[in-house]
Design an enzyme around this catalytic site. Structure first.
Site, PDB file in Angstrom:
ATOM      1  N   MET A  40       0.626  -1.277  -0.015  1.00  0.00           N
ATOM      2  CA  MET A  40       0.065  -0.088   0.053  1.00  0.00           C
ATOM      3  C   MET A  40       0.977   1.354  -0.109  1.00  0.00           C
ATOM      4  O   MET A  40       1.704   1.366   0.764  1.00  0.00           O
ATOM      5  CB  MET A  40      -0.879  -0.099   1.196  1.00  0.00           C
ATOM      6  CG  MET A  40      -1.001   0.966   1.936  1.00  0.00           C
ATOM      7  SD  MET A  40      -2.125   0.692   3.555  1.00  0.00           S
ATOM      8  CE  MET A  40      -2.634   2.214   3.984  1.00  0.00           C
ATOM      9  N   HIS A  41       0.658   1.990  -1.114  1.00  0.00           N
ATOM     10  CA  HIS A  41       1.555   3.152  -1.031  1.00  0.00           C
ATOM     11  C   HIS A  41       0.955   4.434  -1.716  1.00  0.00           C
ATOM     12  O   HIS A  41       1.672   5.541  -1.677  1.00  0.00           O
ATOM     13  CB  HIS A  41       2.902   2.890  -1.812  1.00  0.00           C
ATOM     14  CG  HIS A  41       2.730   2.429  -3.382  1.00  0.00           C
ATOM     15  ND1 HIS A  41       2.539   1.520  -3.826  1.00  0.00           N
ATOM     16  CD2 HIS A  41       2.957   3.492  -4.318  1.00  0.00           C
ATOM     17  CE1 HIS A  41       2.451   1.411  -5.013  1.00  0.00           C
ATOM     18  NE2 HIS A  41       2.596   2.719  -5.682  1.00  0.00           N
TER      19      HIS A  41
END
Ligand code: UD1
Ligand code: UDP
Length: 371
Positions: free
Chosen positions: A210-211
């Site tokens: 997740m970024h």
């Protein structure tokens, strides 16, 4: 014939690797073919950059622009543009190859366009049709500056047709990430460290990345996902190689330790370790464009956590991926629990035969020879 490959962010390096392999192959026949690598410096930690050059045998960049500043997109892209222009003026390549949809992709292509150097865009034609997304803007603008547009599948080709691109500019050869996976998957199984060190068992963990800005612009938003993962961790182990953007956010809010108690949070891993984690996970949960496709190539179901629908539409159509726009932790948790027990998707691969890079370099050579 001199080619310049522009890279800067993690996904650019991975997609560049099969292009380099293909160029090396063509060099045996075309003695006048040369290339150099221009690294903007957008990603700079060892585990976000060097690791890929080492593992994937990409030659060290000939030029490192060292643009680390990500404070604003304009500043980052502008600085890359100025520095890339200097390199291109000195080297005068016959073609610049820009890959994907990052700020480095745009800056490299823009520098080339201003110097009248032709551009090939690898991964052209994908659209989310949302101008608030940096990646969509980067891709659309790069496409419109390019001479050769290489689409990964029919969806991209159709989008470009609808936008009026001439047929002669658009070449659908497949996804270079599939080439990379075929090239490295076997080596990955042999050399994997993380899977063993964490004592993971096949299909007994969920892999998460997740970024995206859209999931990390506020801690409240990030917690929709992270709290859902804590909920899911009661059922199955969660492994989360954490991007520096998300790590910084958690540290800023003193939440890193809390989430580390529930989730197996580790530093970003190398490509080979990542391939093995993707293959053995029971489920992949991600907001990454690349990871969602690799999950599919490894035949692992995937949940895509994002507000806007994916540009890799085939993954949903084939039943390998569900899309969830995070609205609350409870809603995300419900979706993850459902996906954990979902059936596998259909057979088939719409992203080429694993020789996309070779076809692209072949087309570039043909184009340059004609001039
Ligand atoms: C960029 C791309 C995104 C892609 C992602 C892949 C743009 C607009 N976005 O987003 O499309 O999915 O890369 O990972 O190009 N940082 C470090 N060390 C690093 C790299 C980044 O600390 O090695 C920090 C930066 O200083 C910055 C933050 O992480 O504060 C975000 O980096 P940036 O490159 O601006 O955007 P990404 O979120 O990585
Ligand atoms: N990746 C990796 N290590 C990690 C996370 C991702 O090697 O810890 C690889 C992944 O296998 C894929 C690529 O990075 O090849 C995807 O890049 P990322 O998710 O950073 O960006 P996106 O694809 O969303 O632009």
């Amino acid at each position: 014939m001199k080619l310049c490959i522009v890279v800067g962010a993690r996904p650019n390096f991975i997609k560049a690797a099969p292009l380099v392999t293909a160029i090396r192959k063509f060099q045996k026949k075309h003695k006048d073919l040369s290339f150099f690598i221009l690294h903007t410096g957008q990603h700079f930690d060892v585990n976000m950059s060097d690791v890929f050059f080492n593992e994937m045998k990409i030659p060290k960049p000939d030029y490192q622009l060292d643009v680390k500043d990500g404070t604003t997109h304009g500043r980052q892209t502008g600085e890359m543009l100025m520095k890339a222009e200097e390199v291109l003026m000195k080297e005068r390549p016959d073609m610049v190859i820009s890959i994907g949809d990052t700020n480095s992709t745009l800056a490299g292509a823009l520098a080339a366009a201003k110097l009248n150097i032709p551009i090939s865009h690898v991964e052209a034609g994908l659209r989310m049709y949302n101008k608030t997304l940096a990646e969509d803007v980067n891709r659309v603008v790069t496409d419109h500056m390019s001479t050769l547009l290489f689409t990964p599948s029919a969806v991209g080709t159709k989008n470009l047709k609808n936008e009026g691109f001439p047929k002669s500019a658009v070449w659908q050869y497949g996804d270079v990430m599939y080439d990379a996976l075929l090239q490295f998957d076997k080596i990955a199984e042999k050399t994997t460290k993380v899977y063993k060190e964490l004592k993971l068992k096949t299909k007994e963990f969920v892999l998460v990345t997740m970024h995206r800005v859209e999931n990390t612009f506020s801690i409240e938003r990030a917690r929709y996902i992270l709290d859902a993962l804590v909920g899911l961790s009661k059922e199955i182990k969660i492994v989360l190689p954490l991007h520096p953007r998300t790590r910084n956010l958690l540290k800023e809010h003193s939440l890193f330790e809390y989430y580390s108690e529930h989730l197996t949070i580790i530093d970003p891993v190398g490509y080979l370790d990542m391939l093995v984690l993707e293959k053995h996970a029971k489920l992949v949960v991600t907001d990454s464009g690349g990871v969602q496709k690799e999950a599919f190539y490894q035949r692992t179901p995937c949940v895509f956590l994002f507000d806007v629908t994916t540009s890799w539409k085939e993954l949903v159509q084939l039943g390998w991926m569900t899309e969830v726009a995070p609205k609350s932790a409870a809603q995300v948790l419900r979706a993850l629990k459902k996906a954990l027990h979902a059936k596998p998707g259909k057979k088939g691969n719409p992203y080429g035969k694993g020789n996309a890079a070779e076809l692209m370099i072949g087309k570039i050579i043909e184009h340059l020879k004609k001039k």
